[in-house]
Write an enzyme that holds these catalytic residues in place. Structure first.
Site, PDB file in Angstrom:
ATOM      1  N   ARG A 108       0.834  -1.192   0.000  1.00 11.79           N
ATOM      2  CA  ARG A 108       0.000   0.000   0.000  1.00 11.79           C
ATOM      3  C   ARG A 108       0.864   1.235   0.000  1.00 11.79           C
ATOM      4  NH1 ARG A 108      -4.842   0.742   3.763  1.00 11.79           N
ATOM      5  NH2 ARG A 108      -6.214  -0.884   3.045  1.00 11.79           N
ATOM      6  N   SER A 177       7.558  -5.355   6.622  1.00 11.40           N
ATOM      7  CA  SER A 177       7.114  -6.324   7.635  1.00 11.40           C
ATOM      8  C   SER A 177       7.840  -7.653   7.563  1.00 11.40           C
ATOM      9  CB  SER A 177       5.614  -6.516   7.504  1.00 11.40           C
ATOM     10  OG  SER A 177       5.025  -5.251   7.530  1.00 11.40           O
ATOM     11  N   ASP A 230       5.551  -3.748  10.708  1.00 13.13           N
ATOM     12  CA  ASP A 230       4.106  -3.433  10.781  1.00 13.13           C
ATOM     13  C   ASP A 230       3.574  -3.434  12.213  1.00 13.13           C
ATOM     14  OD1 ASP A 230       4.456  -6.192  10.814  1.00 13.13           O
ATOM     15  OD2 ASP A 230       2.849  -6.641   9.396  1.00 13.13           O
TER      16      ASP A 230
END
Ligand code: BGC
Length: 499
Positions: A108, A177, A230
């Site tokens: 994203r 992440s 994350d």
């Protein structure tokens, strides 16, 4: 009756007897199959059992490993990585920041306008892009160039009046992440890949340099001000909205947790002492393992055949990347040994990862009287047609056992963290019980309702009753993206030069 007629009657009777015998044999065979299949589900249930007592051992082991991971480098399967985040968002953050969130099947890019104490999040825009599978196992420049080019397209949609003044770069918080050994708030080297990624030329490299080089190749003027996992992003995003957030857990494609540690518990070898009284630690709990974990032959086979054998054992029992495949492995054994889907084994059932966790979740939540979603999923995904209601029920039984075990183990992990930070019981001095908030994110938690409710129920089951209202689980929807933008603001490289 003539002789011919008698003979014909006798032949007819014999044929009828033969047919009856076949039917009886078939019934017996089918009853035998059912008994065998049901016994296999029962056996699975026993092997995956997670009674409270066992979960308490898991929680204790998690807390012990946390101590061990902090005590010495390599002292535990838990990496306990210092995040360099000792300054969590306060609500005063201001300005426009970008974030890039990479870590699962999609990435994203976000643009966030922060309005300070009064305005909070004024505007937030994002674009989500699927990662082409070949880039997950290619070279780092291919992956980062692709990301940089998508980010450049997104930056091009920025309002003209929001452009940074001349001489000032845009700033970005990079949520990456995977396990990264941080060397500062904005740099760190990749320890290893997880979740199906395997790009060997990046391991041991500084991921921010790799990304920045891709920005340069794509002509993108962007400065990475914060590199975060994350879990760290989720904790930061959670803290922005709720000052009592002390830990964050991701239950998505992968799984992990981060928590706020007291400065005096941070040993020197781990990194510089926090400037504030606390430091956020990325546990990398996906790599946790313990003799108390109820592992089965299916987990062992999944691990051996995975891209990272021997690693991420907790993650392989809990997270979205693997749950569906555990179910597939169980069904395959039932097809082989109990002819669950008929005399031959459906070929598609042999294909690793063909049954994804969202498929498993759809079947598990099927409440129709004929379990038609189970039937359709078996047909569409695995090519298994004409399943009986009984078969469908057994399939749900398998999903239930696998999801329940994962959710209960995840809850035990959280109790382990609470134990480590002394929030698993009321204060010994009889003082007020502090509010303890755990920010959760990840598709598994968000979309797999039965998993989520089992997780929440188990947390209640494991904690003393007087804590049931003070320990709160919140869903920080896409907290990690917002959190990374907030941390880019808190750690902006213009912060000091401006003043
Ligand atoms: C990674 C973690 C990450 C987690 C959740 C794991 O596979 O090792 O760094 O936080 O997935 O995305």
């Amino acid at each position: 009756m003539g002789k011919v007629a008698v003979a014909a009657a006798a032949v007819g009777a014999a044929a009828a007897c033969a047919v009856a015998a076949i039917v009886v044999r078939q019934r017996m065979k089918s009853a035998g199959r059912w008994a065998k299949a049901a016994a296999m589900v029962k056996e699975l249930e026993e092997k995956c059992a997670t009674p409270s007592g066992k979960l308490r051992h898991v929680a204790d082991a998690m807390a012990v490993e946390m101590h061990a991971g902090l005590a010495s480098e390599g002292g535990s399967k838990l990496k306990m990585i210092i995040s360099y985040v000792d300054n969590l968002p306060t609500g005063d953050e201001e300005g426009m920041f970008y974030a890039l969130d990479l870590g699962g099947t999609n990435f994203r890019v976000l643009r966030v306008r922060l309005g300070g104490r009064e305005g909070q999040v004024v505007k937030q825009e994002f674009v989500e892009v699927a990662i082409p599978p070949h880039l997950m196992v290619g070279s780092s420049s291919e992956l980062f160039d692709y990301i940089a080019s998508e980010l450049a397209k997104f930056v091009a949609t920025e309002d003209e009046d929001l452009r940074p003044p001349p001489g000032r770069q845009r700033e970005l918080g990079f949520t990456f992440s995977f396990p990264v050994r941080q060397t500062s708030i904005s740099s760190g080297t990749l320890i290893k890949w997880t979740k199906g990624f395997s790009i060997e030329d990046t391991v041991g490299q500084d991921v921010v340099s790799a990304l920045t080089s891709a920005f340069e190749r794509q002509g993108l003027d962007m400065h990475v001000s914060a590199l975060v996992n994350d879990t760290i992003g989720t904790l930061a995003g959670g803290r922005y909205g709720d000052k009592d957030v002390v830990a964050a857990v991701i239950l998505g494609t992968g799984t992990n947790a981060a928590y706020v540690e007291q400065a005096n518990a941070i040993p020197k070898w781990l990194g510089p002492p926090p400037k504030s009284g606390e430091m956020v630690i990325n546990m990398e709990w996906g790599n946790f393992r313990s003799s108390h974990l109820p592992t089965t032959e299916f987990d062992e086979a999944l691990d051996i055949e995975s891209l990272n054998p021997g690693e991420q054992i907790f993650e392989k029992m809990i997270s979205g990347m693997y749950l569906g495949d555990i179910v597939r492995r169980v069904l395959l054994k039932m097809a082989n040994e109990a002819s669950l889907f008929g005399d031959s084994v459906p070929p598609k059932l042999e294909i690793p990862f063909i049954l994804r966790t969202p498929n498993m979740s759809a079947m598990h939540h099927d409440s129709s009287s004929d379990l038609r979603i189970v039937g359709a999923t078996l047909k569409d995904i695995l090519g298994i047609t004409n399943t009986s209601l009984k078969t469908r029920k057994l399939v749900i039984g398998v999903c239930d056992v696998v999801a329940r075990r994962g959710a209960r183990l995840a809850a035990a992990g959280v109790v382990g963290i609470l134990k480590k930070i002394g929030r698993d019981s009321s204060p010994k001095d009889g003082g007020e019980v502090p509010r303890t908030v755990v920010a959760m994110d990840g598709g598994l938690f968000e979309h797999y309702t039965l998993f989520r409710s089992c997780f929440e129920d188990t947390l209640k089951e494991l904690l003393p009753e007087d804590l049931s209202s003070s320990v709160v689980v919140i869903q920080a929807n896409d907290g990690s993206g917002l959190g990374a933008a907030l941390l880019a603001a808190s750690y902006s490289h213009y912060l000091h030069s401006d003043s």
